[in-house]
Design a protein around this motif. Structure first.
Motif, PDB file in Angstrom:
ATOM      1  N   ARG A 174       0.835  -1.199   0.000  1.00 34.68           N
ATOM      2  CA  ARG A 174       0.000   0.000   0.000  1.00 34.68           C
ATOM      3  C   ARG A 174       0.875   1.256   0.000  1.00 34.68           C
ATOM      4  NH1 ARG A 174      -4.095   2.463  -1.939  1.00 34.68           N
ATOM      5  NH2 ARG A 174      -5.134   3.943  -0.561  1.00 34.68           N
ATOM      6  N   GLY A 175       2.016   1.181   0.674  1.00 31.95           N
ATOM      7  CA  GLY A 175       2.943   2.304   0.653  1.00 31.95           C
ATOM      8  C   GLY A 175       3.421   2.644  -0.748  1.00 31.95           C
ATOM      9  N   LEU A 176       3.590   1.622  -1.590  1.00 28.35           N
ATOM     10  CA  LEU A 176       3.991   1.866  -2.983  1.00 28.35           C
ATOM     11  C   LEU A 176       2.899   2.622  -3.735  1.00 28.35           C
ATOM     12  CD1 LEU A 176       5.556  -1.599  -3.937  1.00 28.35           C
ATOM     13  CD2 LEU A 176       6.695   0.415  -2.967  1.00 28.35           C
ATOM     14  N   ASP A 177       1.636   2.395  -3.346  1.00 23.01           N
ATOM     15  CA  ASP A 177       0.511   3.060  -4.014  1.00 23.01           C
ATOM     16  C   ASP A 177       0.422   4.536  -3.637  1.00 23.01           C
ATOM     17  OD1 ASP A 177      -0.143   0.463  -4.883  1.00 23.01           O
ATOM     18  OD2 ASP A 177      -1.635   0.179  -3.288  1.00 23.01           O
ATOM     19  N   THR A 200      13.666   8.281  -0.959  1.00 24.13           N
ATOM     20  CA  THR A 200      14.484   7.171  -0.445  1.00 24.13           C
ATOM     21  C   THR A 200      13.587   6.036   0.039  1.00 24.13           C
ATOM     22  OG1 THR A 200      16.274   8.655   0.194  1.00 24.13           O
ATOM     23  CG2 THR A 200      16.178   6.525   1.323  1.00 24.13           C
ATOM     24  N   ILE A 201      12.568   6.387   0.809  1.00 22.17           N
ATOM     25  CA  ILE A 201      11.634   5.388   1.332  1.00 22.17           C
ATOM     26  C   ILE A 201      10.961   4.640   0.182  1.00 22.17           C
ATOM     27  CG2 ILE A 201       9.427   5.122   2.557  1.00 22.17           C
ATOM     28  CD1 ILE A 201      10.386   7.454   4.396  1.00 22.17           C
ATOM     29  N   TYR A 202      10.491   5.385  -0.809  1.00 24.84           N
ATOM     30  CA  TYR A 202       9.778   4.791  -1.944  1.00 24.84           C
ATOM     31  C   TYR A 202      10.668   3.790  -2.680  1.00 24.84           C
ATOM     32  CZ  TYR A 202       6.998   4.881  -6.320  1.00 24.84           C
ATOM     33  OH  TYR A 202       6.250   4.563  -7.425  1.00 24.84           O
ATOM     34  N   ALA A 203      11.916   4.158  -2.920  1.00 19.80           N
ATOM     35  CA  ALA A 203      12.827   3.273  -3.655  1.00 19.80           C
ATOM     36  C   ALA A 203      13.100   1.994  -2.873  1.00 19.80           C
ATOM     37  CB  ALA A 203      14.129   4.009  -3.948  1.00 19.80           C
ATOM     38  N   GLU A 204      13.267   2.110  -1.554  1.00 21.07           N
ATOM     39  CA  GLU A 204      13.672   0.947  -0.757  1.00 21.07           C
ATOM     40  C   GLU A 204      12.497   0.070  -0.344  1.00 21.07           C
ATOM     41  OE1 GLU A 204      17.880   2.835   0.830  1.00 21.07           O
ATOM     42  OE2 GLU A 204      16.227   2.656   2.267  1.00 21.07           O
ATOM     43  N   GLU A 205      11.290   0.635  -0.280  1.00 22.57           N
ATOM     44  CA  GLU A 205      10.133  -0.185   0.098  1.00 22.57           C
ATOM     45  C   GLU A 205       9.815  -1.234  -0.963  1.00 22.57           C
ATOM     46  OE1 GLU A 205       8.628  -0.429   2.889  1.00 22.57           O
ATOM     47  OE2 GLU A 205       9.288   1.373   3.943  1.00 22.57           O
ATOM     48  N   VAL A 206      10.174  -0.987  -2.203  1.00 20.15           N
ATOM     49  CA  VAL A 206       9.956  -2.007  -3.244  1.00 20.15           C
ATOM     50  C   VAL A 206      10.653  -3.300  -2.842  1.00 20.15           C
ATOM     51  CG1 VAL A 206      10.330  -2.622  -5.665  1.00 20.15           C
ATOM     52  CG2 VAL A 206       9.718  -0.278  -5.074  1.00 20.15           C
ATOM     53  N   ASN A 248      -0.398   0.855  -7.618  1.00 21.95           N
ATOM     54  CA  ASN A 248       0.820   1.165  -8.374  1.00 21.95           C
ATOM     55  C   ASN A 248       1.282  -0.149  -9.017  1.00 21.95           C
ATOM     56  OD1 ASN A 248       3.409   1.820  -9.251  1.00 21.95           O
ATOM     57  ND2 ASN A 248       3.869   3.094  -7.466  1.00 21.95           N
ATOM     58  N   GLU A 249       0.669  -0.467 -10.143  1.00 27.99           N
ATOM     59  CA  GLU A 249       0.871  -1.800 -10.734  1.00 27.99           C
ATOM     60  C   GLU A 249       2.318  -2.012 -11.187  1.00 27.99           C
ATOM     61  OE1 GLU A 249      -2.145  -3.732 -12.825  1.00 27.99           O
ATOM     62  OE2 GLU A 249      -3.703  -2.295 -12.328  1.00 27.99           O
ATOM     63  N   GLU A 250       2.962  -0.943 -11.634  1.00 26.74           N
ATOM     64  CA  GLU A 250       4.348  -1.084 -12.101  1.00 26.74           C
ATOM     65  C   GLU A 250       5.273  -1.470 -10.944  1.00 26.74           C
ATOM     66  OE1 GLU A 250       7.931   1.516 -14.153  1.00 26.74           O
ATOM     67  OE2 GLU A 250       5.940   2.403 -13.968  1.00 26.74           O
ATOM     68  N   LYS A 251       5.182  -0.724  -9.815  1.00 27.79           N
ATOM     69  CA  LYS A 251       6.066  -1.016  -8.680  1.00 27.79           C
ATOM     70  C   LYS A 251       5.681  -2.336  -8.005  1.00 27.79           C
ATOM     71  CE  LYS A 251       8.920   2.415  -8.784  1.00 27.79           C
ATOM     72  NZ  LYS A 251      10.340   2.167  -9.084  1.00 27.79           N
ATOM     73  N   ALA A 253       4.543  -4.950  -9.587  1.00 30.30           N
ATOM     74  CA  ALA A 253       5.119  -5.985 -10.451  1.00 30.30           C
ATOM     75  C   ALA A 253       6.623  -6.109 -10.214  1.00 30.30           C
ATOM     76  CB  ALA A 253       4.832  -5.657 -11.910  1.00 30.30           C
ATOM     77  N   GLU A 254       7.284  -4.966 -10.040  1.00 32.93           N
ATOM     78  CA  GLU A 254       8.726  -4.954  -9.765  1.00 32.93           C
ATOM     79  C   GLU A 254       9.030  -5.728  -8.479  1.00 32.93           C
ATOM     80  OE1 GLU A 254      11.855  -1.419  -8.871  1.00 32.93           O
ATOM     81  OE2 GLU A 254      10.289  -0.945 -10.343  1.00 32.93           O
ATOM     82  N   ALA A 255       8.070  -5.674  -7.524  1.00 36.91           N
ATOM     83  CA  ALA A 255       8.242  -6.359  -6.238  1.00 36.91           C
ATOM     84  C   ALA A 255       7.727  -7.798  -6.265  1.00 36.91           C
ATOM     85  CB  ALA A 255       7.526  -5.577  -5.144  1.00 36.91           C
ATOM     86  N   GLY A 256       7.306  -8.288  -7.433  1.00 40.48           N
ATOM     87  CA  GLY A 256       6.867  -9.677  -7.541  1.00 40.48           C
ATOM     88  C   GLY A 256       5.419  -9.910  -7.154  1.00 40.48           C
ATOM     89  N   LEU A 257       4.610  -8.839  -7.205  1.00 42.61           N
ATOM     90  CA  LEU A 257       3.181  -8.971  -6.887  1.00 42.61           C
ATOM     91  C   LEU A 257       2.359  -8.818  -8.161  1.00 42.61           C
ATOM     92  CD1 LEU A 257       2.150  -6.950  -3.685  1.00 42.61           C
ATOM     93  CD2 LEU A 257       1.890  -9.396  -4.111  1.00 42.61           C
ATOM     94  N   PRO A 258       1.883  -9.919  -8.749  1.00 41.42           N
ATOM     95  CA  PRO A 258       1.094  -9.800  -9.973  1.00 41.42           C
ATOM     96  C   PRO A 258      -0.336  -9.340  -9.677  1.00 41.42           C
ATOM     97  CG  PRO A 258       1.406 -12.117  -9.398  1.00 41.42           C
ATOM     98  CD  PRO A 258       2.156 -11.317  -8.385  1.00 41.42           C
ATOM     99  N   PRO A 259      -1.019  -8.726 -10.664  1.00 39.02           N
ATOM    100  CA  PRO A 259      -2.349  -8.175 -10.423  1.00 39.02           C
ATOM    101  C   PRO A 259      -3.389  -9.206  -9.985  1.00 39.02           C
ATOM    102  CG  PRO A 259      -1.582  -7.636 -12.656  1.00 39.02           C
ATOM    103  CD  PRO A 259      -0.499  -8.425 -11.999  1.00 39.02           C
TER     104      PRO A 259
END
Length: 271
Positions: A174-177, A200-206, A248-251, A253-259
């Protein structure tokens, strides 16, 4: 010799936010130094508290009673950062708790590497936000905060898969969203310190969401379970309410969470 589980409990039983995060960073450095030397610290066993130690302030309120402030004002932006700081301090404890609480599950050392790294980064994030608050004439503890942050940990205290599903794969996702919108608020206000901290937080939370996804899938594979079905069952059991787009579907997906993991859990979808 000190064990990783013992270190985790030391962090969990330290109340002051700055002291807790300093200890988190110190223990993370010790863990990674031992790993680099090829002499990893023993994981060990320790008894984590059901709830971590907390400073006397902030006052913890029911989420419905936390005052809402408009982010277009300086006071509103301070309140927004204070809420982020509270989330980051809870995240430090959540990551050390997953290390100490589930030592009866045999896990590869990489599992501990990931959560120690996440705990170290969350400690850094808390201090970045505290620095921003202090630069704006406030501090962590100056405002009331959300009392429900630890509920997911209590609900999943005996379920490692449940913990991975709800904490990194729902709450941290949810933080990525929402973080890009928060960065925009501070960009419009021309406040560069909070922008840098939130970026910084956004980049590392992924990475933290990715650790949850990786170990959730790994455990499901070890047990011969279908990860998507298990995820849906566990989130419906432990998460209170439906998941709310936009995502935030792009981030994700980057984190391995498919829709197909999260869209079926939105409001109006069949149970």
């Amino acid at each position: 010799m000190q064990t990783l589980a013992g270190m985790a409990v030391e962090v969990l039983t330290t109340a002051d936010g700055r002291a807790k995060t300093a200890l988190s960073r110190q223990h993370a450095a010790a863990w990674f130094a031992a790993r680099a030397a090829g002499t990893p610290l023993p994981i060990g066993r320790a008894e984590p508290p059901l709830r971590p130690a907390r400073p006397a302030k902030p006052d913890l309120l029911d989420p419905r009673d936390v005052p809402r402030r408009r982010p277009g004002t300086p006071a509103g932006r301070i309140a927004l950062l204070h809420a982020v700081g509270h989330i980051e301090l809870n995240a430090v404890d959540l990551h050390w708790d997953i290390i100490a609480r589930f030592t009866d599950h045999p896990m590869p050392l990489g599992f501990y590497d990931d959560w120690v790294k996440a705990a170290d980064e969350e400690a850094k994030h808390f201090n970045l936000i505290c620095d921003c608050l202090e630069a704006m004439g406030s501090h962590y503890g100056a405002l009331p905060a959300h009392a429900g942050m630890w509920r997911a940990a209590e609900d999943t205290a005996e379920d490692l898969l449940g913990r991975l599903a709800v904490v990194p794969m729902v709450l941290e996702a949810r933080g990525l969203d929402v973080t890009p919108g928060m960065i925009d608020i501070f960009r419009k206000a021309g406040e560069t310190g909070p922008i840098a901290a939130l970026e910084t937080i956004y980049a590392e939370e992924v990475g933290h969401v990715a650790y949850g996804s990786k170990w959730f899938n790994w455990l499901c594979g070890r047990q011969g379970l279908d990860p998507k079905d298990v995820f849906h069952d566990l989130v419906r059991r432990y998460f209170h309410g439906s998941l709310k787009p936009p995502f935030n579907e792009e981030k994700r997906a980057e984190a391995g969470l498919p829709p197909d993991f999260y869209w079926p859990l939105t409001e109006g979808q069949p149970a």
